[in-house]
Scaffold this motif. Structure first.
Motif, PDB file in Angstrom:
ATOM      1  N   GLY A   1       0.833  -1.210   0.000  1.00  0.00           N
ATOM      2  CA  GLY A   1       0.000   0.000   0.000  1.00  0.00           C
ATOM      3  C   GLY A   1       0.863   1.254   0.000  1.00  0.00           C
ATOM      4  N   LYS A   2       1.882   1.254   0.856  1.00  0.00           N
ATOM      5  CA  LYS A   2       2.816   2.382   0.901  1.00  0.00           C
ATOM      6  C   LYS A   2       3.572   2.525  -0.410  1.00  0.00           C
ATOM      7  CE  LYS A   2       4.512   2.275   5.665  1.00  0.00           C
ATOM      8  NZ  LYS A   2       5.773   1.971   6.396  1.00  0.00           N
ATOM      9  N   LEU A   3       4.032   1.398  -0.949  1.00  0.00           N
ATOM     10  CA  LEU A   3       4.830   1.423  -2.174  1.00  0.00           C
ATOM     11  C   LEU A   3       4.037   2.087  -3.295  1.00  0.00           C
ATOM     12  CD1 LEU A   3       7.537   0.481  -3.394  1.00  0.00           C
ATOM     13  CD2 LEU A   3       6.378  -1.623  -4.088  1.00  0.00           C
TER      14      LEU A   3
ATOM     15  N   SER B   1       5.226   5.041   9.543  1.00  0.00           N
ATOM     16  CA  SER B   1       3.985   5.786   9.743  1.00  0.00           C
ATOM     17  C   SER B   1       3.083   5.054  10.717  1.00  0.00           C
ATOM     18  CB  SER B   1       3.297   5.985   8.390  1.00  0.00           C
ATOM     19  OG  SER B   1       3.334   4.805   7.614  1.00  0.00           O
ATOM     20  N   GLY B   2       1.983   5.699  11.079  1.00  0.00           N
ATOM     21  CA  GLY B   2       1.057   5.044  11.993  1.00  0.00           C
ATOM     22  C   GLY B   2      -0.144   5.901  12.306  1.00  0.00           C
ATOM     23  N   PHE B   3      -1.019   5.296  13.103  1.00  0.00           N
ATOM     24  CA  PHE B   3      -2.313   5.849  13.465  1.00  0.00           C
ATOM     25  C   PHE B   3      -2.253   6.116  14.967  1.00  0.00           C
ATOM     26  CE2 PHE B   3      -7.080   4.827  13.815  1.00  0.00           C
ATOM     27  CZ  PHE B   3      -7.460   6.011  13.201  1.00  0.00           C
TER      28      PHE B   3
ATOM     29  N   ASP C   1      -3.700  -8.587   9.310  1.00  0.00           N
ATOM     30  CA  ASP C   1      -5.127  -8.434   9.044  1.00  0.00           C
ATOM     31  C   ASP C   1      -5.607  -7.127   9.682  1.00  0.00           C
ATOM     32  OD1 ASP C   1      -7.843  -8.504   8.951  1.00  0.00           O
ATOM     33  OD2 ASP C   1      -8.043 -10.552   9.726  1.00  0.00           O
ATOM     34  N   PHE C   2      -5.842  -6.118   8.835  1.00  0.00           N
ATOM     35  CA  PHE C   2      -6.203  -4.809   9.379  1.00  0.00           C
ATOM     36  C   PHE C   2      -7.663  -4.701   9.795  1.00  0.00           C
ATOM     37  CE2 PHE C   2      -1.992  -3.851   8.105  1.00  0.00           C
ATOM     38  CZ  PHE C   2      -1.581  -3.000   9.119  1.00  0.00           C
ATOM     39  N   SER C   3      -8.510  -5.680   9.439  1.00  0.00           N
ATOM     40  CA  SER C   3      -9.855  -5.654  10.011  1.00  0.00           C
ATOM     41  C   SER C   3      -9.745  -5.954  11.503  1.00  0.00           C
ATOM     42  CB  SER C   3     -10.797  -6.630   9.289  1.00  0.00           C
ATOM     43  OG  SER C   3     -10.278  -7.921   9.321  1.00  0.00           O
TER      44      SER C   3
ATOM     45  N   GLY D   1      -4.464  -0.331   5.288  1.00  0.00           N
ATOM     46  CA  GLY D   1      -4.309  -0.172   6.735  1.00  0.00           C
ATOM     47  C   GLY D   1      -5.575   0.336   7.417  1.00  0.00           C
ATOM     48  N   TYR D   2      -5.435   1.423   8.177  1.00  0.00           N
ATOM     49  CA  TYR D   2      -6.530   1.963   8.983  1.00  0.00           C
ATOM     50  C   TYR D   2      -7.424   2.952   8.200  1.00  0.00           C
ATOM     51  CZ  TYR D   2      -3.865   0.097  12.963  1.00  0.00           C
ATOM     52  OH  TYR D   2      -3.201  -0.732  13.842  1.00  0.00           O
ATOM     53  N   ASP D   3      -7.222   3.083   6.903  1.00  0.00           N
ATOM     54  CA  ASP D   3      -7.984   4.072   6.121  1.00  0.00           C
ATOM     55  C   ASP D   3      -9.501   3.999   6.310  1.00  0.00           C
ATOM     56  OD1 ASP D   3      -5.816   5.417   5.101  1.00  0.00           O
ATOM     57  OD2 ASP D   3      -5.784   4.342   3.190  1.00  0.00           O
ATOM     58  N   PRO D   4     -10.124   2.793   6.414  1.00  0.00           N
ATOM     59  CA  PRO D   4     -11.590   2.746   6.531  1.00  0.00           C
ATOM     60  C   PRO D   4     -12.164   3.329   7.833  1.00  0.00           C
ATOM     61  CG  PRO D   4     -10.740   0.642   5.719  1.00  0.00           C
ATOM     62  CD  PRO D   4      -9.545   1.442   6.183  1.00  0.00           C
TER      63      PRO D   4
ATOM     64  N   SER E   1      -2.891  13.902   2.663  1.00  0.00           N
ATOM     65  CA  SER E   1      -2.538  12.921   3.692  1.00  0.00           C
ATOM     66  C   SER E   1      -1.267  13.309   4.458  1.00  0.00           C
ATOM     67  CB  SER E   1      -2.343  11.540   3.056  1.00  0.00           C
ATOM     68  OG  SER E   1      -1.118  11.511   2.346  1.00  0.00           O
ATOM     69  N   HIS E   2      -1.039  12.616   5.565  1.00  0.00           N
ATOM     70  CA  HIS E   2       0.206  12.711   6.333  1.00  0.00           C
ATOM     71  C   HIS E   2       1.420  12.432   5.448  1.00  0.00           C
ATOM     72  CE1 HIS E   2      -1.371   8.717   6.087  1.00  0.00           C
ATOM     73  NE2 HIS E   2      -0.392   8.143   6.743  1.00  0.00           N
ATOM     74  N   ARG E   3       1.265  11.483   4.533  1.00  0.00           N
ATOM     75  CA  ARG E   3       2.367  11.124   3.619  1.00  0.00           C
ATOM     76  C   ARG E   3       2.618  12.288   2.654  1.00  0.00           C
ATOM     77  NH1 ARG E   3       0.588   6.519   3.258  1.00  0.00           N
ATOM     78  NH2 ARG E   3       2.010   5.748   4.856  1.00  0.00           N
TER      79      ARG E   3
END
Ligand code: ITT
Length: 198
Positions: free
Chosen positions: A11-13, A69-71, A93-95, A155-158, A181-183
């Protein structure tokens, strides 16, 4: 010129590739070069970004760019923070990680939007094989929502709704997320300091 993107997170890539598209660099992924993942034992985002970028720059003998990065939830004193990837468990598993955010917020009694202040943080490090580093940190502020919404991003986007929007990061088009975004925030700083436009 070539630049190693020191991440094993697809996802980051993808997002870093999008953000680099306007610049005169060709990204090569650390995974494709067969570089090992260093131990991330830093206590801050920037410390971990520097560990990853330096390991990749030395391993590939080229300039390398990393992203740590992080939440972070205000009601949880900044957790999961630098442990954001680990909350997803060994199966990534981000869920599961999002459910843990919700469970911990409930345990802390954080039910109103004001109590659910959240932010994403992104540290970017550009490192060279001789050990020189340049680091930048970006953030974006918002609210942790429940249930999760949207299937874009990663990741935590949802569960993150940025301030001033009615949609989550996972409901935004990639260009929209990249604009705020933060990025993107960290990238703007890095580009101003280090890159020439094409
Ligand atoms: P690398 O170290 O290989 O780059 P990683 O996933 O282990 O990959 P981190 O240690 O920096 O990277 O973990 C950051 C986690 O924070 C990541 O796994 C995401 O779940 C979350 N995260 C970071 N940026 C995010 C974004 O834009 N949207 C959603 N979640 C994000």
């Amino acid at each position: 010129s070539k630049l190693v993107v020191a991440t094993h997170n697809p996802g980051k890539l993808r997002e870093i590739g999008d953000l680099l598209a306007a610049f005169d660099v060709t990204p090569v992924s650390a995974g494709d070069l067969g570089l090992p993942e260093p131990v991330e034992d830093g206590k801050t985002f920037i410390a971990n970004a520097e560990i990853k970028a330096l390991a990749a720059a030395r391993g590939a003998n080229m300039a390398a760019l990393s992203d740590d990065s992080g939440f972070a939830l205000a009601a949880l004193d900044g957790a999961p923070g630098i442990f954001s990837a680990r909350w997803a468990g060994p199966t990534k598993d981000f869920s599961l990680a999002m459910q843990k955010v919700e469970d911990e917020l409930r345990k802390a009694g954080a039910m109103t939007p004001e109590q659910r202040r959240a932010r994403f943080i992104c540290a970017l490090t550009l490192a060279w094989p001789d050990g020189h580093v340049e680091s930048f940190e970006g953030t974006v502020e918002g609210t942790a929502i429940w249930p999760p919404r949207g299937d874009k991003g990663f990741g935590y986007d949802p569960v993150f709704q940025p301030d001033g929007y009615e949609v989550t990061f996972a409901e935004m088009a990639p260009e929209e997320k990249h604009a705020m975004s933060h990025r993107a925030d960290a990238f703007r700083q890095l580009i101003d300091a280090c890159f020439d436009k094409k």
